[in-house]
Design an enzyme around this catalytic site. Structure first.
Site, PDB file in Angstrom:
ATOM      1  N   HIS A 268      23.178 -28.015  -1.885  1.00 12.09           N
ATOM      2  CA  HIS A 268      22.328 -28.867  -2.736  1.00 12.09           C
ATOM      3  C   HIS A 268      22.503 -30.305  -2.257  1.00 12.09           C
ATOM      4  O   HIS A 268      22.101 -30.651  -1.151  1.00 12.09           O
ATOM      5  CB  HIS A 268      22.769 -28.645  -4.194  1.00 12.09           C
ATOM      6  CG  HIS A 268      21.864 -29.214  -5.240  1.00 12.09           C
ATOM      7  ND1 HIS A 268      20.675 -29.827  -4.963  1.00 12.09           N
ATOM      8  CD2 HIS A 268      21.991 -29.275  -6.598  1.00 12.09           C
ATOM      9  CE1 HIS A 268      20.107 -30.231  -6.093  1.00 12.09           C
ATOM     10  NE2 HIS A 268      20.904 -29.904  -7.105  1.00 12.09           N
ATOM     11  N   HIS A 307      14.490 -24.964   2.590  1.00 13.93           N
ATOM     12  CA  HIS A 307      14.450 -25.328   1.175  1.00 13.93           C
ATOM     13  C   HIS A 307      13.989 -24.127   0.370  1.00 13.93           C
ATOM     14  O   HIS A 307      13.155 -23.360   0.827  1.00 13.93           O
ATOM     15  CB  HIS A 307      13.481 -26.505   0.953  1.00 13.93           C
ATOM     16  CG  HIS A 307      13.739 -27.224  -0.329  1.00 13.93           C
ATOM     17  ND1 HIS A 307      13.224 -26.802  -1.518  1.00 13.93           N
ATOM     18  CD2 HIS A 307      14.489 -28.318  -0.591  1.00 13.93           C
ATOM     19  CE1 HIS A 307      13.643 -27.617  -2.468  1.00 13.93           C
ATOM     20  NE2 HIS A 307      14.412 -28.544  -1.943  1.00 13.93           N
ATOM     21  N   ASP A 365      17.165 -34.468   3.325  1.00 14.61           N
ATOM     22  CA  ASP A 365      18.540 -34.804   3.671  1.00 14.61           C
ATOM     23  C   ASP A 365      18.776 -34.901   5.165  1.00 14.61           C
ATOM     24  O   ASP A 365      19.757 -35.489   5.605  1.00 14.61           O
ATOM     25  CB  ASP A 365      19.502 -33.771   3.065  1.00 14.61           C
ATOM     26  CG  ASP A 365      19.564 -33.930   1.567  1.00 14.61           C
ATOM     27  OD1 ASP A 365      19.475 -35.079   1.112  1.00 14.61           O
ATOM     28  OD2 ASP A 365      19.676 -32.923   0.857  1.00 14.61           O
TER      29      ASP A 365
HETATM   30  N1  CMC Z   1      19.626 -22.808   9.097  1.00  7.84           N
HETATM   31  C1  CMC Z   1      19.481 -21.568   9.595  1.00  7.84           C
HETATM   32  N2  CMC Z   1      18.922 -20.543   8.921  1.00  7.84           N
HETATM   33  C2  CMC Z   1      18.517 -20.783   7.674  1.00  7.84           C
HETATM   34  C3  CMC Z   1      18.636 -22.040   7.080  1.00  7.84           C
HETATM   35  C4  CMC Z   1      19.215 -23.090   7.840  1.00  7.84           C
HETATM   36  N3  CMC Z   1      19.346 -24.321   7.337  1.00  7.84           N
HETATM   37  N4  CMC Z   1      18.148 -21.996   5.823  1.00  7.84           N
HETATM   38  C5  CMC Z   1      17.740 -20.740   5.634  1.00  7.84           C
HETATM   39  N5  CMC Z   1      17.959 -20.000   6.757  1.00  7.84           N
HETATM   40  C6  CMC Z   1      17.580 -18.602   6.966  1.00  7.84           C
HETATM   41  C7  CMC Z   1      18.473 -17.647   6.188  1.00  7.84           C
HETATM   42  O1  CMC Z   1      19.604 -17.256   6.933  1.00  7.84           O
HETATM   43  C8  CMC Z   1      17.510 -16.512   5.915  1.00  7.84           C
HETATM   44  O2  CMC Z   1      17.390 -15.773   7.096  1.00  7.84           O
HETATM   45  P1  CMC Z   1      17.108 -14.155   7.036  1.00  7.84           P
HETATM   46  O3  CMC Z   1      15.752 -14.001   6.407  1.00  7.84           O
HETATM   47  O4  CMC Z   1      17.174 -13.709   8.448  1.00  7.84           O
HETATM   48  O5  CMC Z   1      18.218 -13.579   6.181  1.00  7.84           O
HETATM   49  C9  CMC Z   1      16.170 -17.210   5.686  1.00  7.84           C
HETATM   50  O6  CMC Z   1      16.267 -18.440   6.444  1.00  7.84           O
HETATM   51  C10 CMC Z   1      15.875 -17.526   4.231  1.00  7.84           C
HETATM   52  O7  CMC Z   1      16.917 -18.328   3.725  1.00  7.84           O
HETATM   53  P2  CMC Z   1      17.578 -18.200   2.295  1.00  7.84           P
HETATM   54  O8  CMC Z   1      19.030 -18.536   2.420  1.00  7.84           O
HETATM   55  O9  CMC Z   1      17.189 -16.891   1.674  1.00  7.84           O
HETATM   56  O10 CMC Z   1      16.819 -19.362   1.522  1.00  7.84           O
HETATM   57  P3  CMC Z   1      17.241 -19.995   0.147  1.00  7.84           P
HETATM   58  O11 CMC Z   1      15.995 -20.393  -0.513  1.00  7.84           O
HETATM   59  O12 CMC Z   1      18.170 -19.105  -0.613  1.00  7.84           O
HETATM   60  O13 CMC Z   1      18.101 -21.254   0.608  1.00  7.84           O
HETATM   61  C11 CMC Z   1      18.725 -23.446   1.182  1.00  7.84           C
HETATM   62  C12 CMC Z   1      17.614 -22.542   0.656  1.00  7.84           C
HETATM   63  C13 CMC Z   1      18.320 -24.920   1.051  1.00  7.84           C
HETATM   64  C14 CMC Z   1      20.023 -23.236   0.363  1.00  7.84           C
HETATM   65  C15 CMC Z   1      18.996 -23.084   2.664  1.00  7.84           C
HETATM   66  O14 CMC Z   1      17.803 -23.275   3.413  1.00  7.84           O
HETATM   67  C16 CMC Z   1      20.129 -23.905   3.274  1.00  7.84           C
HETATM   68  O15 CMC Z   1      21.298 -23.568   3.068  1.00  7.84           O
HETATM   69  N6  CMC Z   1      19.796 -24.999   4.027  1.00  7.84           N
HETATM   70  C17 CMC Z   1      20.809 -25.842   4.593  1.00  7.84           C
HETATM   71  C18 CMC Z   1      21.369 -26.764   3.529  1.00  7.84           C
HETATM   72  C19 CMC Z   1      20.394 -27.848   3.155  1.00  7.84           C
HETATM   73  O16 CMC Z   1      19.841 -28.535   4.002  1.00  7.84           O
HETATM   74  N7  CMC Z   1      20.243 -28.038   1.829  1.00  7.84           N
HETATM   75  C20 CMC Z   1      19.450 -29.143   1.299  1.00  7.84           C
HETATM   76  C21 CMC Z   1      18.320 -28.683   0.472  1.00  7.84           C
HETATM   77  S1  CMC Z   1      17.220 -30.044   0.135  1.00  7.84           S
HETATM   78  C22 CMC Z   1      18.079 -31.006  -0.990  1.00  7.84           C
HETATM   79  C23 CMC Z   1      17.927 -30.542  -2.367  1.00  7.84           C
HETATM   80  O17 CMC Z   1      16.777 -30.472  -2.866  1.00  7.84           O
HETATM   81  O18 CMC Z   1      18.972 -30.278  -2.992  1.00  7.84           O
END
Ligand code: CMC
Length: 431
Positions: A268, A307, A365
């Protein structure tokens, strides 16, 4: 909330029973199925992570993740970032309308005259280790505000809710700056009411009793823009935490402390800090390819990408990207190796099928960390600044929830998969 004469009918018990669930329309975005009567089937719905669940009705912020749109009270974020300042944005989020000049003048006056904190709070800081993370101190000190401000706590009254909102918005920059000063062994600086919200924060961070801090207007505007972009983001994890904490009637300082705790996580608000750490670890453009291989093998994530809601470019990221160039230009840092590395990562990720297929775009970010770093703000303070900006979103949602006459305590149910009933075994008979 408008209820149209449309229902979703769900059949269960192998088609023997059915329940009609009403469909509710919002003013924008997807309709929702009202499942409140579903419990009478004897079942619950299951949605860990709230992937398909609207947790509340709200009039504050709208996001269209597919189109990459973000509106505060109906105004696109791009127009606010261009035409408004942070305190105007705060007024809009809390009261629902942009202020007139008179209203803004009064609001700025009130906020700037609540920025000092109780002197006893300075002593409270002394209980922390000097190497404490600023967010650890932010959680503790914000929660402790309820011990210092014990008047105006009848939150059924609009006036008392407003006082809490002013206090939180005004004091958060003071507290955040105190966290920084404390870890660096620097004296706390009192706020200056002649400066803008953002310039005052920079003054409390960087001035000393021996030297004043003259804010650079480009940098002041950049920080103000970061504040606007982070002011609210609908029902994100920390805002939902504040709502859930507040649903029990807990005081707003404690609720915001809970929001800060949630924001701290790297998935987050901790992401901008994580981006800079990642850039440090990669070190050089020549290591980008190997790092990307690791991302695809899922050994690590590309921080600042992806995201839960945006499956397109995060609109805040586009604005922050421009601000990034403005700040680096102003400071003559266009050739900064960290920035070049970030741009190399961005280019590769935007062209790579792994990211394209998963709709992973840079989020705000990815760029805000680079801007904050250029402003001279240490990485450990990034999430504290996010918390400072998001405080207005948290109090606006808390206020909206508390003023809703139909508000109930938040109490999710569960799918229990633990042990079935079993007999207690006295300790001497256990194996
Ligand atoms: N790098 C590599 N792979 C990723 C990333 C990433 N940053 N984000 C998602 N994926 C992949 C993930 O492994 C999954 O792959 P697969 O379908 O093969 O299993 C797919 O993309 C879908 O991801 P998810 O984890 O199911 O997506 P989510 O909606 O649960 O997670 C997130 C969203 C923001 C937690 C995640 O994208 C992440 O951890 N990003 C990096 C951290 C980040 O930049 N966070 C800031 C968010 S913006 C600030 C805010 O609003 O708080």
């Amino acid at each position: 909330m408008e209820e149209k004469n449309r229902n979703v009918t769900l059949t269960y018990n192998e088609g023997q029973d059915a329940i009609d669930l009403p469909v509710l329309d919002g003013t924008l975005g997807p309709n929702v199925v009202d499942i409140r009567s579903f419990a009478k089937t004897g079942m619950f719905t299951f949605d860990p992570g709230f992937l398909a669940t609207a947790s509340c009705e709200s009039k504050i912020t709208f996001i269209d993740g597919d189109l990459g749109q973000l509106y505060y009270r109906g105004y696109p974020i791009e127009e606010l970032a261009e035409g408004a300042d942070y305190l105007e944005t705060c007024y809009l989020l809390i009261y629902g309308e942009l202020p007139t000049s008179e209203q803004k003048k009064e609001f700025v006056y009130i906020v700037s005259h609540h920025t000092m904190v109780h002197e006893q709070l300075a002593a409270f800081f002394k209980g922390f280790r000097r190497d404490s993370h600023p967010m650890a101190m932010m959680v503790g000190v914000t929660g402790a505000l309820s011990a210092f401000y014990q008047d105006s706590m009848d939150y059924t009254k609009e006036n008392d809710r407003s006082v809490a909102a002013y206090r939180l918005i005004s004091k958060m920059p003071t507290i955040a700056a105190m966290c920084y000063r404390y870890t660096n062994g620097l004296p706390f600086m009192y706020p200056r009411n002649d400066l803008s919200y953002s310039a005052n924060f920079m003054h409390m961070m960087f001035a000393t009793p021996c030297e004043t801090y003259e804010p650079n207007p480009v940098l002041e505007r950049a920080l103000d823009r970061i504040m606007i972009l982070h002011a609210d983001h609908e029902q994100n994890a920390s805002t939902s935490t504040v709502r859930l904490a507040g649903s029990s009637g807990a005081n707003p300082f404690a609720c915001v402390a809970a929001g800060i705790a949630c924001l701290w996580g790297p998935a987050h608000g901790g992401a901008n800090e994580a981006v800079l750490k990642m850039l440090d670890e990669i070190g050089d453009v020549s290591n980008v390819a190997a790092f990307m291989e690791g991302v695809k093998a899922k050994t690590h994530k590309l921080m600042g990408f992806g995201h839960r809601v945006y499956k397109n470019m995060d609109p805040r990221a586009s604005i922050m990207r421009r601000t990034c160039y403005e700040v680096l230009d102003e400071l003559g840092l266009q050739d900064d190796p960290q920035f070049k590395l970030a741009m190399a990562l961005e280019k590769i990720a935007l062209e790579d099928p792994y990211f394209i297929e998963r709709k992973l775009y840079p989020n705000v970010d990815f760029y805000s960390g680079i801007v904050l770093s250029a402003l001279g703000i240490p990485v450990s303070m990034f999430t504290a600044i996010f918390a400072m900006a998001r405080t207005v979103g948290w109090v606006s949602h808390w206020n909206e929830m508390i003023s809703d006459p139909h508000q109930k305590i938040g109490r999710p149910r569960q799918l229990y998969t633990g042990a079935q009933r079993r007999a207690f075994m006295p300790i001497d008979q256990r194996k």
